[in-house]
Design an enzyme around this catalytic site. Structure first.
Site, mmCIF file in Angstrom:
data_model
loop_
_atom_site.group_PDB
_atom_site.id
_atom_site.type_symbol
_atom_site.label_atom_id
_atom_site.label_comp_id
_atom_site.label_asym_id
_atom_site.label_seq_id
_atom_site.Cartn_x
_atom_site.Cartn_y
_atom_site.Cartn_z
ATOM 1 N N HIS A 10 48.028 14.162 139.758
ATOM 2 C CA HIS A 10 49.145 14.909 139.853
ATOM 3 C C HIS A 10 48.846 15.695 141.180
ATOM 4 C CE1 HIS A 10 50.791 13.326 136.174
ATOM 5 N NE2 HIS A 10 50.012 13.912 135.237
ATOM 6 N N CYS A 42 51.220 12.559 130.066
ATOM 7 C CA CYS A 42 52.053 13.383 129.026
ATOM 8 C C CYS A 42 53.119 12.195 128.442
ATOM 9 C CB CYS A 42 53.036 14.313 129.496
ATOM 10 S SG CYS A 42 54.144 13.713 130.934
#
Length: 442
Positions: A10, A42
């Site tokens: 990320h 996630c």
């Protein structure tokens, strides 16, 4: 300007995309030991549970896209050593096994985190797995096909979401955690009680307040988990008890917290000039207490990676800190929290008050309406808001994003009572539930 980036999930992806746009003349090289980037971990539970059918949707960038931007994209390359004084990297090409040196003018550290792996007897048995990256998710799905009894160790967000996914796939599921309730870092007991009750209704076995002592096996595969409180059959065990920053390359070279999280300033700068860091490798400013904490969240990582690029040449945009805002759906319950819980605030010795509102989220003259419970934690003396939690069957989780802004701006519980929120019977009542909390505070 020669920019080297280590790690590309990320924070790394955000830093690279923005740096390529802001500094088109720069030479950017990214080193990533995997063959994929920007995987949304996630989404693992959604993928495991079959909600997400095509895993390609869990990637929001690719090596090919970075190459199109002129970035030297070195996949399957492991950085073995970093000499910050010499501004030099030692890198190994994992496909050819060859090692080589590279140098940099600016270094961006986005090495992320790795699951904590406790040294438990029997931990090397087959079918004891981690849950972090794309390879883990594929292995979990493959091994789960023939598993009947699944044990998840760790009742944080990832563990809890996996438990629901396995249960809905027809597995016998046991959730083990050393704490006496699930999600204890994020929610107070009245909230976790409701979530635990939902699991019990779906025949999930909760082994809380228990620590794993040993794994037993049969024919090399795990068959049983032994804890301080009992024994649980297991064909598959998923370990998700937390994360540690992946920063061993920089120990002794950069200032860190005791757990290895790199300390950065408001502009993502480390303790060494021309070295920046972002994401799960770092400590962040936690606004409710104005201290540095380790809070590994993808949302923080993307923001921090973007800020690295903006501040690479000169300090331009300050990091605003975080409230650790997060949300989760457990069966019919939509739950979100931000900042301190009542329990965590008291554990820190803070003198606090709380207010809890339980009300139907919209007028009773509407055809349907669901009950929502909102809790707000605030300082007793200054009345500054420190945290909030909400649970409801209707999705009101966005209200916790509002409370995150309230905490960041250090607003008081009294001000919350009179903030301007719209009223429309489809969505809420004339006094929004957030207003109600402010009006009903002591």
């Amino acid at each position: 300007m020669k920019i080297a980036v280590i790690g590309c999930t990320h924070a790394g992806t955000a830093a690279i995309l923005n740096a390529a746009e802001l500094y088109p003349e720069a030479e950017i090289t990214v080193y990533e030991r995997n063959d994929n980037i920007s995987f949304l971990s996630c989404g693992i539970a959604l993928y495991v549970g079959g909600v997400v059918k095509d895993p390609e949707g869990l990637f929001y960038c690719s090596p090919e896209k970075l190459a199109e931007l002129g970035v030297k994209t070195k996949m399957k390359h492991d950085v073995l050593d970093v000499n910050i004084d010499q501004k030099e990297l030692t890198v190994k090409d994992l496909e050819t096994e060859k090692e080589f040196k590279d140098n940099f003018d600016k270094l961006i550290i986005t090495t992320g985190s790795w699951p904590i792996e406790p040294n438990i007897e029997g931990k090397d048995l087959n079918n004891i797995l981690l849950s972090k990256n794309f390879y883990h998710s594929n292995t979990i799905i493959e091994r789960a096909k023939d598993a009947k009894n699944v044990v998840v160790v760790g009742a944080g967000y990832i563990g809890v979401e996996l438990v629901e996914a396995f249960e809905q796939n027809g597995k016998n599921v046991t959730l083990i955690d050393a704490q006496d309730r699930i999600l204890s870092k994020y929610l107070d007991k009245e909230y976790t009680d409701k979530a635990e009750e939902a699991f019990k209704k779906h025949n999930v076995k909760l082994a809380l307040g228990e620590t794993v002592n040993k794994f037993e096996g049969k024919d090399g595969n795990v068959s049983k988990v032994i804890t301080t409180g009992g024994e649980y059959d297991a064909d598959l065990v998923i370990m998700c008890i937390g994360f540690m920053p992946n920063t061993h390359l920089f120990k002794g070279q950069l200032d860190m917290l005791d757990n290895g999280a790199i300390i950065i300033d408001d502009y993502m700068r480390t303790s060494r000039e021309d070295v920046f860091a972002a994401g799960d490798a770092c400590a962040v400013i936690y606004n409710p207490t104005d201290e540095r904490r380790y809070i590994p969240l993808a949302t923080n990582a993307v923001r921090m990676g973007t800020l690295v690029a903006r501040n690479l040449v000169k300090p331009t945009t300050k990091y605003m800190g975080t409230q650790g805002t997060s949300g989760i759906k457990i069966y019919e319950h939509n739950i979100a929290s931000t900042g301190l819980t009542e329990e965590s605030a008291k554990d820190m010795g803070l003198d606090i008050e709380t207010v809890t509102i339980t009300d139907n989220y919209r007028p009773e003259f509407m055809p349907t309406y669901d009950e929502a419970t909102l809790k707000v934690v605030y300082k007793k003396d200054s009345r500054v808001i420190l945290g909030a939690q909400i649970i409801s069957n209707a999705d009101l989780t966005q209200s916790i994003n509002t409370m995150s802004v309230v905490i960041q701006n250090k607003m008081t519980i009294d001000q919350l009572g009179f903030i301007d929120f719209f009223f429309q019977p489809h969505f809420n009542k004339p006094w929004n539930i957030l207003n109600q909390a402010g009006l009903n505070a002591k």
